[in-house]
Design a protein around this motif. Structure first.
Motif, PDB file in Angstrom:
ATOM      1  N   UNK A 160       0.836  -1.202   0.000  1.00 11.14           N
ATOM      2  CA  UNK A 160       0.000   0.000   0.000  1.00 11.14           C
ATOM      3  C   UNK A 160       0.870   1.251   0.000  1.00 11.14           C
ATOM      4  N   UNK A 161       1.865   1.287   0.875  1.00 10.44           N
ATOM      5  CA  UNK A 161       2.723   2.465   0.968  1.00 10.44           C
ATOM      6  C   UNK A 161       3.486   2.670  -0.329  1.00 10.44           C
ATOM      7  N   UNK A 162       3.959   1.608  -0.937  1.00  8.36           N
ATOM      8  CA  UNK A 162       4.666   1.713  -2.214  1.00  8.36           C
ATOM      9  C   UNK A 162       3.775   2.345  -3.275  1.00  8.36           C
ATOM     10  N   UNK A 163       2.471   2.023  -3.244  1.00  9.34           N
ATOM     11  CA  UNK A 163       1.545   2.572  -4.230  1.00  9.34           C
ATOM     12  C   UNK A 163       1.320   4.071  -4.044  1.00  9.34           C
ATOM     13  N   UNK A 164       1.603   4.580  -2.863  1.00  7.96           N
ATOM     14  CA  UNK A 164       1.387   5.996  -2.580  1.00  7.96           C
ATOM     15  C   UNK A 164       2.533   6.882  -3.052  1.00  7.96           C
ATOM     16  N   UNK A 165       3.680   6.281  -3.342  1.00  5.43           N
ATOM     17  CA  UNK A 165       4.904   7.068  -3.500  1.00  5.43           C
ATOM     18  C   UNK A 165       5.627   6.778  -4.803  1.00  5.43           C
ATOM     19  N   UNK A 166       6.308   7.769  -5.353  1.00  2.00           N
ATOM     20  CA  UNK A 166       7.189   7.501  -6.491  1.00  2.00           C
ATOM     21  C   UNK A 166       8.366   6.620  -6.050  1.00  2.00           C
ATOM     22  N   UNK A 167       8.908   5.886  -6.989  1.00  2.00           N
ATOM     23  CA  UNK A 167      10.072   5.054  -6.694  1.00  2.00           C
ATOM     24  C   UNK A 167      11.216   5.920  -6.201  1.00  2.00           C
ATOM     25  N   UNK A 168      11.944   5.418  -5.200  1.00  2.00           N
ATOM     26  CA  UNK A 168      13.073   6.156  -4.652  1.00  2.00           C
ATOM     27  C   UNK A 168      12.696   7.189  -3.614  1.00  2.00           C
ATOM     28  N   UNK A 169      11.484   7.111  -3.087  1.00  2.00           N
ATOM     29  CA  UNK A 169      11.050   8.070  -2.063  1.00  2.00           C
ATOM     30  C   UNK A 169      11.723   7.789  -0.735  1.00  2.00           C
ATOM     31  N   UNK A 170      11.801   8.835   0.069  1.00  2.00           N
ATOM     32  CA  UNK A 170      12.320   8.702   1.428  1.00  2.00           C
ATOM     33  C   UNK A 170      11.158   8.323   2.349  1.00  2.00           C
ATOM     34  N   UNK A 171      11.292   7.164   3.006  1.00  2.00           N
ATOM     35  CA  UNK A 171      10.198   6.624   3.813  1.00  2.00           C
ATOM     36  C   UNK A 171      10.677   6.398   5.241  1.00  2.00           C
ATOM     37  N   UNK A 172       9.857   6.826   6.187  1.00  2.00           N
ATOM     38  CA  UNK A 172      10.100   6.558   7.596  1.00  2.00           C
ATOM     39  C   UNK A 172       9.187   5.429   8.041  1.00  2.00           C
ATOM     40  N   UNK A 173       9.770   4.359   8.539  1.00  2.00           N
ATOM     41  CA  UNK A 173       9.031   3.239   9.131  1.00  2.00           C
ATOM     42  C   UNK A 173       9.027   3.478  10.636  1.00  2.00           C
ATOM     43  N   UNK A 174       7.943   4.038  11.137  1.00  2.00           N
ATOM     44  CA  UNK A 174       7.849   4.450  12.539  1.00  2.00           C
ATOM     45  C   UNK A 174       7.322   3.299  13.387  1.00  2.00           C
TER      46      UNK A 174
END
Length: 205
Positions: free
Chosen positions: A41-55
């Motif tokens: 789901x999170x991958x679908x929200x973002x362009x490839x290579x995005x900076x993601x925080x796994x909180x």
């Protein structure tokens, strides 16, 4: 121990709980269980290579999957046993031990994921502090994906009020990570949130 005890209280009473949790997910992975639903789901929200925080990254299954999908992942968790397991099982992301109610990484992210009932394991009096710290780490146009069940004493109405009070606006409410619509009688909530200030600016003609 009450069913809605914080993670700190659970591990203080049972020092082996963290290792049990690590072993549980290692076992599920070895059995071939699908553990990547949140990451999809999170991958679908973002362009490839995005900076993601796994909180509240735990042993790293969500952040690890997002890293393998091509994102730049930082994972934060207050439990050093879980973070050590993430480093071993999911190399690549940056894994950090820190408190979600006080952490300050000095940077912002394109997206944040907070899965696995993480917010319900925060002390009730500190949940708004955690939501505030998450907001401080998100880019204005970014989104937070937060998922948890109603079985740990944190009601969805209470969470939504806390989110609104700490500067979040709702984009979408789901009942599962595989996009089933949320209804008031659902036992699980996946909330896609964005900074209220950004949402207000977008709505202004």
């Amino acid at each position: 121990m009450t069913e809605n005890a914080s993670w700190a209280a659970i591990t203080a009473e049972d020092p082996d709980h963290s290792q049990w949790y690590v072993d549980r997910f290692r076992g599920l992975a070895a059995e071939g269980a699908d553990l990547d639903g949140e990451a999809r789901l999170v991958d679908a929200l973002l362009p490839r290579g995005s900076r993601v925080l796994d909180a509240g990254c735990g042993p790293g299954r969500v952040g690890g999957a997002l890293h393998r999908a091509g994102h730049l992942v930082t994972g934060v968790d207050g439990d050093p046993v879980l973070v050590a397991a993430a480093e071993v099982d999911h190399p690549g992301p940056r894994w950090l031990v820190d408190d979600l109610t006080t952490f300050d990484l000095g940077e912002t992210f394109d997206g944040i994921v907070c899965a696995g009932n993480v917010i319900t394991f925060v002390e009730p009096a500190l949940r708004r502090a955690a939501l505030t710290r998450l907001l401080a780490h998100l880019e204005p146009g970014g989104r937070l994906a937060m998922g948890f069940g109603d079985h740990r004493g944190y009601g969805f109405a209470e969470f939504r009020a806390d989110a609104a009070a700490t500067g979040w606006a709702e984009d979408l409410l789901l009942a599962t990570w595989d996009l089933r619509p949320w209804t008031p009688d659902a036992g699980f909530l996946v909330a896609l949130l964005r900074p209220a200030a950004a949402a207000d600016a977008r709505a202004t003609p």
